[in-house]
Scaffold this motif. Structure first.
Motif, PDB file in Angstrom:
ATOM      1  N   ALA A 126     -15.668 117.020  37.797  1.00  0.00           N
ATOM      2  CA  ALA A 126     -16.244 118.198  37.279  1.00  0.00           C
ATOM      3  C   ALA A 126     -15.722 119.037  36.078  1.00  0.00           C
ATOM      4  CB  ALA A 126     -16.376 119.398  38.378  1.00  0.00           C
ATOM      5  N   LEU A 127     -14.399 118.931  35.922  1.00  0.00           N
ATOM      6  CA  LEU A 127     -13.643 119.311  35.177  1.00  0.00           C
ATOM      7  C   LEU A 127     -13.824 118.788  34.002  1.00  0.00           C
ATOM      8  CD1 LEU A 127     -11.483 121.598  34.268  1.00  0.00           C
ATOM      9  CD2 LEU A 127      -9.664 120.154  34.865  1.00  0.00           C
ATOM     10  N   GLU A 128     -13.803 117.044  34.126  1.00  0.00           N
ATOM     11  CA  GLU A 128     -14.048 116.626  32.625  1.00  0.00           C
ATOM     12  C   GLU A 128     -15.342 116.757  32.119  1.00  0.00           C
ATOM     13  OE1 GLU A 128     -13.604 112.346  34.298  1.00  0.00           O
ATOM     14  OE2 GLU A 128     -11.297 112.583  34.216  1.00  0.00           O
ATOM     15  N   ALA A 129     -16.454 116.857  33.087  1.00  0.00           N
ATOM     16  CA  ALA A 129     -17.967 117.074  32.492  1.00  0.00           C
ATOM     17  C   ALA A 129     -17.839 118.498  31.823  1.00  0.00           C
ATOM     18  CB  ALA A 129     -18.804 117.048  33.583  1.00  0.00           C
ATOM     19  N   PHE A 130     -17.153 119.600  32.633  1.00  0.00           N
ATOM     20  CA  PHE A 130     -17.367 120.855  31.862  1.00  0.00           C
ATOM     21  C   PHE A 130     -16.601 121.016  30.542  1.00  0.00           C
ATOM     22  CE2 PHE A 130     -17.687 122.627  36.452  1.00  0.00           C
ATOM     23  CZ  PHE A 130     -19.187 122.571  36.490  1.00  0.00           C
ATOM     24  N   GLU A 131     -15.530 120.084  30.463  1.00  0.00           N
ATOM     25  CA  GLU A 131     -14.733 120.264  29.152  1.00  0.00           C
ATOM     26  C   GLU A 131     -15.381 119.732  27.854  1.00  0.00           C
ATOM     27  OE1 GLU A 131     -10.688 119.166  30.457  1.00  0.00           O
ATOM     28  OE2 GLU A 131     -10.169 120.940  30.965  1.00  0.00           O
ATOM     29  N   GLU A 132     -15.919 118.506  28.544  1.00  0.00           N
ATOM     30  CA  GLU A 132     -16.777 117.681  27.368  1.00  0.00           C
ATOM     31  C   GLU A 132     -17.671 118.578  26.924  1.00  0.00           C
ATOM     32  OE1 GLU A 132     -18.860 113.311  26.835  1.00  0.00           O
ATOM     33  OE2 GLU A 132     -17.865 113.710  28.491  1.00  0.00           O
ATOM     34  N   ALA A 133     -18.599 119.088  27.791  1.00  0.00           N
ATOM     35  CA  ALA A 133     -19.578 120.092  27.191  1.00  0.00           C
ATOM     36  C   ALA A 133     -19.196 121.187  26.673  1.00  0.00           C
ATOM     37  CB  ALA A 133     -20.296 120.605  28.735  1.00  0.00           C
ATOM     38  N   TYR A 134     -18.129 121.762  26.588  1.00  0.00           N
ATOM     39  CA  TYR A 134     -17.506 122.832  26.047  1.00  0.00           C
ATOM     40  C   TYR A 134     -17.075 122.602  24.605  1.00  0.00           C
ATOM     41  CZ  TYR A 134     -14.757 127.015  24.813  1.00  0.00           C
ATOM     42  OH  TYR A 134     -14.524 128.161  23.937  1.00  0.00           O
ATOM     43  N   ASP A 135     -16.546 121.160  24.507  1.00  0.00           N
ATOM     44  CA  ASP A 135     -15.945 120.438  23.248  1.00  0.00           C
ATOM     45  C   ASP A 135     -17.117 120.322  22.440  1.00  0.00           C
ATOM     46  OD1 ASP A 135     -13.285 120.515  23.791  1.00  0.00           O
ATOM     47  OD2 ASP A 135     -13.357 118.451  24.640  1.00  0.00           O
ATOM     48  N   ILE A 136     -18.423 120.003  23.056  1.00  0.00           N
ATOM     49  CA  ILE A 136     -19.625 120.020  22.228  1.00  0.00           C
ATOM     50  C   ILE A 136     -20.272 121.338  21.707  1.00  0.00           C
ATOM     51  CG2 ILE A 136     -21.926 118.951  22.238  1.00  0.00           C
ATOM     52  CD1 ILE A 136     -20.742 116.880  24.206  1.00  0.00           C
ATOM     53  N   TYR A 137     -20.561 122.150  22.765  1.00  0.00           N
ATOM     54  CA  TYR A 137     -21.361 123.520  22.684  1.00  0.00           C
ATOM     55  C   TYR A 137     -20.205 124.539  23.254  1.00  0.00           C
ATOM     56  CZ  TYR A 137     -25.474 126.145  21.899  1.00  0.00           C
ATOM     57  OH  TYR A 137     -26.256 126.960  21.180  1.00  0.00           O
ATOM     58  N   PRO A 138     -19.569 124.985  22.845  1.00  0.00           N
ATOM     59  CA  PRO A 138     -18.572 126.089  23.345  1.00  0.00           C
ATOM     60  C   PRO A 138     -19.365 127.097  23.791  1.00  0.00           C
ATOM     61  CG  PRO A 138     -17.701 125.570  21.545  1.00  0.00           C
ATOM     62  CD  PRO A 138     -18.967 124.892  21.501  1.00  0.00           C
ATOM     63  N   SER A 139     -19.521 127.728  25.136  1.00  0.00           N
ATOM     64  CA  SER A 139     -19.722 129.219  25.795  1.00  0.00           C
ATOM     65  C   SER A 139     -19.020 129.551  26.888  1.00  0.00           C
ATOM     66  CB  SER A 139     -21.307 128.435  26.204  1.00  0.00           C
ATOM     67  OG  SER A 139     -21.381 127.771  27.491  1.00  0.00           O
ATOM     68  N   ALA A 140     -19.333 130.641  26.976  1.00  0.00           N
ATOM     69  CA  ALA A 140     -18.730 131.712  27.900  1.00  0.00           C
ATOM     70  C   ALA A 140     -18.887 130.956  29.326  1.00  0.00           C
ATOM     71  CB  ALA A 140     -18.987 132.918  28.093  1.00  0.00           C
ATOM     72  N   GLY A 141     -20.075 130.700  29.611  1.00  0.00           N
ATOM     73  CA  GLY A 141     -20.713 129.997  30.957  1.00  0.00           C
ATOM     74  C   GLY A 141     -19.793 128.748  31.273  1.00  0.00           C
ATOM     75  N   ALA A 164     -26.804 120.713  21.964  1.00  0.00           N
ATOM     76  CA  ALA A 164     -27.012 121.711  23.119  1.00  0.00           C
ATOM     77  C   ALA A 164     -27.524 120.822  24.183  1.00  0.00           C
ATOM     78  CB  ALA A 164     -27.940 122.644  22.648  1.00  0.00           C
ATOM     79  N   ALA A 165     -28.318 119.978  23.902  1.00  0.00           N
ATOM     80  CA  ALA A 165     -29.073 119.258  25.269  1.00  0.00           C
ATOM     81  C   ALA A 165     -28.016 118.241  26.015  1.00  0.00           C
ATOM     82  CB  ALA A 165     -30.115 118.438  24.643  1.00  0.00           C
ATOM     83  N   LYS A 166     -27.046 117.665  25.178  1.00  0.00           N
ATOM     84  CA  LYS A 166     -25.998 116.974  25.678  1.00  0.00           C
ATOM     85  C   LYS A 166     -25.103 117.879  26.264  1.00  0.00           C
ATOM     86  CE  LYS A 166     -22.523 113.516  25.023  1.00  0.00           C
ATOM     87  NZ  LYS A 166     -22.535 112.386  25.376  1.00  0.00           N
ATOM     88  N   ALA A 167     -24.565 118.956  26.051  1.00  0.00           N
ATOM     89  CA  ALA A 167     -23.756 119.944  26.718  1.00  0.00           C
ATOM     90  C   ALA A 167     -24.676 120.445  27.892  1.00  0.00           C
ATOM     91  CB  ALA A 167     -23.382 121.041  25.747  1.00  0.00           C
ATOM     92  N   HIS A 168     -25.844 120.801  28.009  1.00  0.00           N
ATOM     93  CA  HIS A 168     -26.609 121.193  28.953  1.00  0.00           C
ATOM     94  C   HIS A 168     -26.658 120.082  30.118  1.00  0.00           C
ATOM     95  CE1 HIS A 168     -29.381 123.550  31.291  1.00  0.00           C
ATOM     96  NE2 HIS A 168     -30.102 122.230  31.483  1.00  0.00           N
ATOM     97  N   ALA A 169     -26.722 118.965  29.862  1.00  0.00           N
ATOM     98  CA  ALA A 169     -26.741 117.824  30.782  1.00  0.00           C
ATOM     99  C   ALA A 169     -25.190 117.579  31.362  1.00  0.00           C
ATOM    100  CB  ALA A 169     -27.190 116.460  30.168  1.00  0.00           C
TER     101      ALA A 169
END
Length: 72
Positions: free
Chosen positions: A42-57, A20-25
């Motif tokens: 931006a897309l790369e960061a958001f997609e990597e975050a989603y892969d780690i911790y999926p969320s609607a945001g 969760a912390a990594k996805a938040h970062a």
């Protein structure tokens, strides 16, 4: 024995907090890239975050990035 159980519980709690912390970062990083109009980063960061911790945001952020790129 109680000490070992406590250590295991703390390790399990830490393991849950890290994704969760990594996805938040990564989400914060993606927002900075989006603001700078660096849409690919931006897309790369958001997609990597989603892969780690999926969320609607994160899906909203991914969609916003595609929209800004003109891909919607």
């Amino acid at each position: 024995m109680r000490g070992a159980i406590l250590v295991l519980m703390l390790c399990a709690a830490t393991a849950h907090a890290d994704p969760a912390a990594k996805a938040h970062a990564l989400n914060a990083q993606g927002k900075k890239h989006l603001k700078a109009k660096d849409y690919v980063a931006a897309l790369e960061a958001f997609e990597e975050a989603y892969d780690i911790y999926p969320s609607a945001g994160l899906l909203v952020n991914i969609g916003t990035t595609y929209q800004q790129m003109g891909k919607t």
